[in-house]
Design a protein around this motif. Structure first.
Motif, PDB file in Angstrom:
ATOM      1  N   GLY A  18     -22.757 -36.635   6.334  1.00  0.00           N
ATOM      2  CA  GLY A  18     -22.084 -35.569   5.593  1.00  0.00           C
ATOM      3  C   GLY A  18     -20.825 -36.056   4.883  1.00  0.00           C
ATOM      4  O   GLY A  18     -20.431 -35.504   3.859  1.00  0.00           O
ATOM      5  N   ALA A  19     -20.210 -37.128   5.396  1.00  0.00           N
ATOM      6  CA  ALA A  19     -18.979 -37.628   4.785  1.00  0.00           C
ATOM      7  C   ALA A  19     -19.234 -38.152   3.386  1.00  0.00           C
ATOM      8  O   ALA A  19     -18.324 -38.211   2.566  1.00  0.00           O
ATOM      9  CB  ALA A  19     -18.373 -38.718   5.661  1.00  0.00           C
ATOM     10  N   ALA A  20     -20.480 -38.525   3.106  1.00  0.00           N
ATOM     11  CA  ALA A  20     -20.769 -39.087   1.786  1.00  0.00           C
ATOM     12  C   ALA A  20     -20.751 -38.022   0.693  1.00  0.00           C
ATOM     13  O   ALA A  20     -20.708 -38.365  -0.488  1.00  0.00           O
ATOM     14  CB  ALA A  20     -22.123 -39.788   1.810  1.00  0.00           C
ATOM     15  N   THR A  21     -20.780 -36.738   1.056  1.00  0.00           N
ATOM     16  CA  THR A  21     -20.762 -35.714   0.018  1.00  0.00           C
ATOM     17  C   THR A  21     -19.456 -35.761  -0.772  1.00  0.00           C
ATOM     18  O   THR A  21     -19.445 -35.476  -1.958  1.00  0.00           O
ATOM     19  CB  THR A  21     -20.908 -34.314   0.629  1.00  0.00           C
ATOM     20  N   GLU A  22     -18.364 -36.135  -0.094  1.00  0.00           N
ATOM     21  CA  GLU A  22     -17.074 -36.208  -0.790  1.00  0.00           C
ATOM     22  C   GLU A  22     -17.150 -37.172  -1.958  1.00  0.00           C
ATOM     23  O   GLU A  22     -16.599 -36.928  -3.028  1.00  0.00           O
ATOM     24  CB  GLU A  22     -15.993 -36.674   0.181  1.00  0.00           C
ATOM     25  N   LEU A  23     -17.844 -38.269  -1.710  1.00  0.00           N
ATOM     26  CA  LEU A  23     -17.953 -39.282  -2.751  1.00  0.00           C
ATOM     27  C   LEU A  23     -18.762 -38.766  -3.936  1.00  0.00           C
ATOM     28  O   LEU A  23     -18.421 -39.028  -5.093  1.00  0.00           O
ATOM     29  CB  LEU A  23     -18.619 -40.510  -2.154  1.00  0.00           C
ATOM     30  N   ALA A  24     -19.820 -38.018  -3.649  1.00  0.00           N
ATOM     31  CA  ALA A  24     -20.634 -37.461  -4.730  1.00  0.00           C
ATOM     32  C   ALA A  24     -19.795 -36.487  -5.555  1.00  0.00           C
ATOM     33  O   ALA A  24     -19.884 -36.463  -6.788  1.00  0.00           O
ATOM     34  CB  ALA A  24     -21.862 -36.759  -4.148  1.00  0.00           C
ATOM     35  N   VAL A  25     -18.959 -35.705  -4.865  1.00  0.00           N
ATOM     36  CA  VAL A  25     -18.083 -34.774  -5.575  1.00  0.00           C
ATOM     37  C   VAL A  25     -17.124 -35.542  -6.476  1.00  0.00           C
ATOM     38  O   VAL A  25     -16.908 -35.183  -7.633  1.00  0.00           O
ATOM     39  CB  VAL A  25     -17.318 -33.912  -4.550  1.00  0.00           C
ATOM     40  N   PHE A  26     -16.593 -36.630  -5.953  1.00  0.00           N
ATOM     41  CA  PHE A  26     -15.691 -37.432  -6.780  1.00  0.00           C
ATOM     42  C   PHE A  26     -16.423 -37.995  -7.990  1.00  0.00           C
ATOM     43  O   PHE A  26     -15.900 -37.974  -9.112  1.00  0.00           O
ATOM     44  CB  PHE A  26     -15.085 -38.570  -5.960  1.00  0.00           C
TER      45      PHE A  26
END
Lengths: 103, 183, 402
Positions: free
Chosen positions: C141-149
């Motif tokens: 789930g932490a990888a979603t932040e990167l997709a948002v960025f």
């Protein structure tokens, strides 16, 4: 080639890539990224030696990697805070332009 | 022979990510390539049976360090500014590349000639449960764990002090976001 | 007469039957494909259902009809929406970073779907029973932040960049209370496996299941978890990253057509996933609250609880106004973080106040409950008083809009 040798070679390549980046790139952030890559290469070695070593039941390599990841997190936080502080002071994050230690 | 196909794919992904991170022109692209490399490494750990280490790698590197790097790039105006020349043909740059190549040559020679690497035959993957790792952390390695906790706290405080220090001189510098993060 | 157990396991039996009738070398592959396809189809259908449910619900709360043109009571609205978004022109800004701009929605949806792999949606209905399931959920789930960025930065638009920075700051800040509020459950269950956590809560004593939410630390932890989950999924009142009235739509402002639909899908899937985690950790997963309700199939329990939580999200969205950025951060670091630590302490106390310390079961249980609740309530009141001190609630002054 044994699996262990394969892991070690990948790790050696990754370490060299990180080293090359850290030595040649001018942006301080990328220098830090290169250092992170070298650290990761070392971690891969620990995991490989744990996996193919004599006593995997002692978990030494695995635990070492966990601690190493924690240290890397601290290192990245402090390193990037330093880069930010330098950037505010010198208006650049180019390591070849930051030539003075005097504030 | 002994390396599996999945290992090969993941190794190539990790190395390609690393090369791209160290050679691309735009800093944000470098950071994203770095993430590919980190994720590939996490998958390599999982492939080697180190479930906990792989997931911790994913959580810390992709979830935290990559985001930190991206934030730092944007706060130092690396996101839009002029793209940095990739490999500057300066003497220092060439020397750096040569040094890295030399290190790689030495490491490869060491791996190829060492008896340890050749002896490491394919053993069955050790079955480690999370419970065993927990017991190891809480019993055998409890002192290192405490030291790490202390170090993380010190690093946290140190990073906050470093990043907030010259606040008075720089009132409006896009630092509001950062301060919000650390407040 | 079909037994309750057969109905409960009908999907598992069906899958086993299909796998049994495929040639041996393909069995693993077919098994994986069935699981992945089921997850995608079921949760995408739930997404379609939720969009119309949410719009109808919000409409009802705001005294209007909501969608009512397509099909009876507007239930075919999602189909119309899908056709619209698929046929719409896909506009990419000229200044955008095309590759990253293209990849961002795919990465987001892919990562969110990956988290479903460890979610137990019914008895024996988990795609992968990982030993470190909860950790896997948070790590992926932490990888979603990167997709948002990626989405915000690649659009080359100041609003999208602002929205992305807001989203990342918010997600990082609320990820800490989210993880810390699930720590007591892991502590008490002694396992990180989601299946193990649910099975522990499915035990009953005196007709009542051992749901974590029935304990003081579980109740407080559940409330904190759901607040953090609301922030983590950028739902109102924590929808600053989207903030239509301030930064138009945040990080996905420059997306149109199908890519926009993917963002929309990912947002809802994230909400389902984190609600599913909350159900697994605190609400007993697929288990029934009372032993006499055990005949209802486990998957009905799971999806019933999921729909209830979704209704809660919609209700909150229709009720609470959006927070300000500083309020958001103060709330995360000064209130949520200390409270989650206190809940962990209370859970530890609960563990050691066994029958030997507080006395035999009926009275001892009540004493244990009250003591642990007090340990949470007293700091809560002190903390709230401390944060409110020096802050008077007055008539709001509008400086620019007189």
């Amino acid at each position: 080639m044994t699996p262990l040798a394969g892991c070690l070679l990948v790790s050696a390549l990754l370490f060299s890539i990180g080293l090359a980046g850290a030595l040649t790139r001018r942006s301080a952030i990328l220098v830090l990224a290169g250092i992170e890559l070298m650290l990761n290469a070392a971690n891969l070695n620990f995991i490989a030696f744990w996996r193919f070593g004599a006593h995997p039941e002692f978990l030494t390599g695995l635990i070492f990697v966990i601690f190493s990841i924690a240290v890397a997190a601290a290192e990245a936080a402090v390193g990037l805070a330093l880069i930010l502080a330098i950037y505010r002071h010198a208006r650049t994050s180019d390591v070849s332009e930051i030539t003075e230690m005097k504030g | 022979m002994g390396m599996t196909f999945s290992f090969l794919i993941l190794a190539i992904m990790t190395l390609a990510g690393g090369v791209a991170a160290m050679t691309m022109r735009r800093l944000v692209h470098c950071a994203l390539a770095l993430v590919v490399s980190f994720a590939g490494l996490a998958a390599l750990y999982l492939n080697l049976g180190a479930e906990f280490a792989g997931l911790a790698q994913l959580l810390v590197y992709v979830g935290a360090i990559a985001i930190l790097i991206v934030f730092a790039i944007l706060l130092t105006r690396g996101g839009e500014g002029e793209p940095e020349g990739s490999f500057s043909p300066s003497p220092a740059g060439i020397a750096g590349a040569v040094a890295a190549l030399a290190v790689f040559a030495v490491l490869t020679w060491a791996v190829e000639t060492s008896s340890v690497a050749r002896a490491g035959a394919a053993v069955a993957a050790p079955q480690t449960t999370m419970r065993e790792i927990g017991f190891a952390l809480m019993q055998r390695y409890v002192l290192p764990l405490e030291v790490i906790a202390l170090m993380l706290t010190a690093a946290l405080i140190g990073a906050v002090i470093l990043a907030l220090r010259e606040k008075r001189n720089e009132p409006a510098d896009g630092t509001a976001q950062k301060q919000g993060l650390r407040a | 007469m079909i037994s309750a157990g057969a109905v409960d396991q009908v999907f598992v039996t069906l899958k086993d039957w299909i796998v049994f009738h495929t040639p041996a070398p393909l069995q693993t592959l077919v098994s994986i494909v069935i699981e992945v396809a089921t997850i995608i189809v079921v949760f995408a259908a739930l997404f379609a259902l939720t969009t119309v449910f949410e719009r109808k619900g919000l409409g009802r709360m705001q005294n209007r009809y909501g969608p009512n043109r397509v099909g009876p009571f507007g239930v075919f609205q999602p189909i119309a929406d899908a056709v619209k978004s698929l046929t719409k022109e896909d506009v990419v800004p000229r200044a955008a970073d095309h590759v990253v701009h293209y990849l961002a929605p795919l990465v987001l949806v892919g990562v969110v779907f990956l988290t479903y792999a460890v979610l137990p949606v019914g008895r024996n209905m988990t795609a992968v029973n990982l030993d470190a399931g909860v950790l896997y959920f948070f790590a992926v789930g932490a990888a979603t932040e990167l997709a948002v960025f990626m989405a915000g930065w690649s659009s080359h638009n100041k609003y999208s960049l602002l929205g992305a920075m807001r989203a990342i700051a918010q997600m990082i800040s609320y990820e800490i209370p989210l993880i810390l509020s699930s720590v007591p459950v892991i502590m008490m269950a002694g396992t990180l496996s989601m299946v193990g956590i649910v099975e522990q809560q499915a035990r009953t004593s005196g007709g009542l299941a051992h749901w974590n939410v029935f304990t003081p630390w579980g109740l407080a932890g559940f409330i904190l978890f759901m607040i953090a989950a609301t922030a983590e999924t950028n739902r109102s009142p924590f929808d600053l990253p989207e903030g239509e009235s301030e930064i138009i739509a945040g990080y996905f402002i420059e997306y149109s057509g199908f890519k926009f639909a993917l963002f929309f899908l990912a947002e809802y899937l994230e909400m389902f996933a984190v609600s599913g985690l909350g159900i697994t950790l605190f609400l007993g997963g697929w288990s029934a609250p009372f032993s006499f309700l055990g005949w209802i199939p486990s998957w009905i329990w799971f999806f019933g609880k999921l729909l209830t939580l979704i209704f809660g999200f919609i209700w909150v969205r229709g009720t609470v106004p959006r927070l300000r950025m500083d309020q958001l951060m103060n709330f995360a670091w000064k209130f949520m973080l200390p409270m989650t630590l206190i809940v962990i302490f209370s859970a530890g106390l609960w563990r050691f106040l066994s029958a030997a310390v507080v006395g035999p079961m009926p009275l001892g249980g009540v004493i244990r409950w009250l003591v642990c609740a007090l340990v949470i309530l007293a700091p809560y009141i002190t903390l709230a008083r401390g944060l409110e001190r020096g802050r008077r609630i007055e008539k709001r002054v509008y400086r620019y809009a007189e």
